[in-house]
Design an enzyme around this catalytic site. Structure first.
Site, short mmCIF file in Angstrom:
data_model
loop_
_atom_site.label_atom_id
_atom_site.label_comp_id
_atom_site.label_asym_id
_atom_site.label_seq_id
_atom_site.Cartn_x
_atom_site.Cartn_y
_atom_site.Cartn_z
N PHE A 161 0.83 -1.20 0.00
CA PHE A 161 0.00 0.00 0.00
C PHE A 161 0.86 1.24 0.00
O PHE A 161 1.89 1.29 0.67
CB PHE A 161 -0.86 0.07 1.27
CG PHE A 161 -1.75 -1.11 1.52
CD1 PHE A 161 -3.09 -1.08 1.12
CD2 PHE A 161 -1.29 -2.24 2.17
CE1 PHE A 161 -3.93 -2.15 1.38
CE2 PHE A 161 -2.12 -3.32 2.43
CZ PHE A 161 -3.45 -3.27 2.03
N ASP A 162 0.40 2.27 -0.70
CA ASP A 162 0.87 3.62 -0.45
C ASP A 162 0.21 4.09 0.84
O ASP A 162 -0.75 3.49 1.32
CB ASP A 162 0.49 4.51 -1.63
CG ASP A 162 0.92 5.96 -1.44
OD1 ASP A 162 2.00 6.19 -0.85
OD2 ASP A 162 0.17 6.86 -1.86
N GLY A 163 0.72 5.19 1.41
CA GLY A 163 0.18 5.68 2.66
C GLY A 163 -0.87 6.75 2.49
O GLY A 163 -2.07 6.52 2.65
#
Length: 299
Positions: A161-163
């Site tokens: 995941f990106d944040g």
């Protein structure tokens, strides 16, 4: 007997994300809906080939093992096909031995309205309009992009995941976009002890964590990674936020703006979710990628 999905991870997926429907979709684009219907009926006993998200679905369903009476994961098909043309999709599900039994066929209408009815934690589709409507309604959703999916021989499900604007809200990313890196870094340092608000994928990450918690950490069938453009000093707020949420992330990479593709390949991601197109373009050369059209980067 009523069926309850409360204790399950529920993933809804479109037929074009699950299977390669490019050939039949080209018939639709070229000749229209009637020709498309005729084509699908003519070929309904010809199994469709796996699509971009097929390996992910296989691994999700594998989490159930042989426990078909009380599975941990349920995969739901949400398709814009009609039931008539959707018969080929169900025949393909049977051919590939996928334990998918529930579906919604909407004959051209958006499928997003059935996400809460099925209690889905995640919606994956190749239709950006359906994904945008799902996100606007508060559901975790991503557009599956054409991607290079390399063979991953590990049985472990690996999700990256990106944040900002994915796991977390876009509150900090807005400062970066509007005021620049210096203001962003100053804000994150000052707010290091203030948890970020949740983004659209917080609930999905929490559902993964709930399954992970059933296993010793070294034996978990799921491994997660946060792969973010953030760098120190903006790392601390992220770490403290996840701690506050009591959600485990197995790996965290703070890349300071570097391209993410090579790192996703090294992690062996089965799928990666990001809100920014340029990061998605870097990622999809190596792994299956879902674009999350949410937040300031997509306005």
């Amino acid at each position: 007997m009523a069926v309850n999905f409360d204790e399950k991870l529920v993933v809804a997926i479109s037929s074009r994300a699950l299977f390669d429907l490019d050939e039949s979709h080209a018939v639709f684009e070229r000749e229209g809906v009637d020709a498309y219907c005729a084509y699908q009926i003519e070929h309904e006993n010809t199994p469709l080939q796996p699509g971009t998200a097929f390996p992910l679905v296989k691994k999700l369903l594998a989490l159930n093992g042989n426990n078909l009476e009380n599975p941990k994961v349920e995969v739901i098909l949400l398709s814009r096909n009609s039931a008539d043309t959707g018969l080929r999709v169900f025949n393909s599900i049977k051919h590939h031995n996928l334990n998918i039994t529930r579906a919604s066929f909407t004959r051209g209408e958006s499928t997003h309205k059935y996400i809460p009815a099925f209690g889905a934690d995640l919606f994956l589709s190749s239709n950006p309009e359906d994904v945008q409507q799902a996100l606007a309604a508060g559901h975790a959703a991503a557009t599956i992009l054409p991607s290079t999916v390399e063979l991953n021989t590990s049985d472990q499900l690996r999700i990256a995941f990106d944040g900002d604007a994915v796991i977390f809200s876009d509150e900090s990313e807005r400062i970066f976009k509007q005021q620049g890196l210096k203001a962003f870094s100053a804000n994150e340092s000052a707010a290091a002890n203030t948890p970020l608000m949740g983004g659209p994928f917080k609930g999905f990450l929490a559902a993964l964590h709930a399954i992970q918690a059933e296993y010793p950490s070294e034996e978990s069938p799921i491994r997660t990674a946060l792969i973010t453009a953030r760098a120190a000093p903006a790392h601390e707020r992220v770490i403290r936020t996840l701690r506050e949420w009591n959600i485990r992330i197995d790996e965290a990479l703070f890349l300071g703006g570097m391209d993410k593709g090579a790192f996703l390949k090294a992690f062996g991601a089965d799928i990666f979710f990001d809100d920014q197109k340029r990061h998605c373009d870097s990622a999809r050369v190596h792994v299956a990628t879902g674009h999350v059209p949410h937040g300031v980067a997509n306005e």
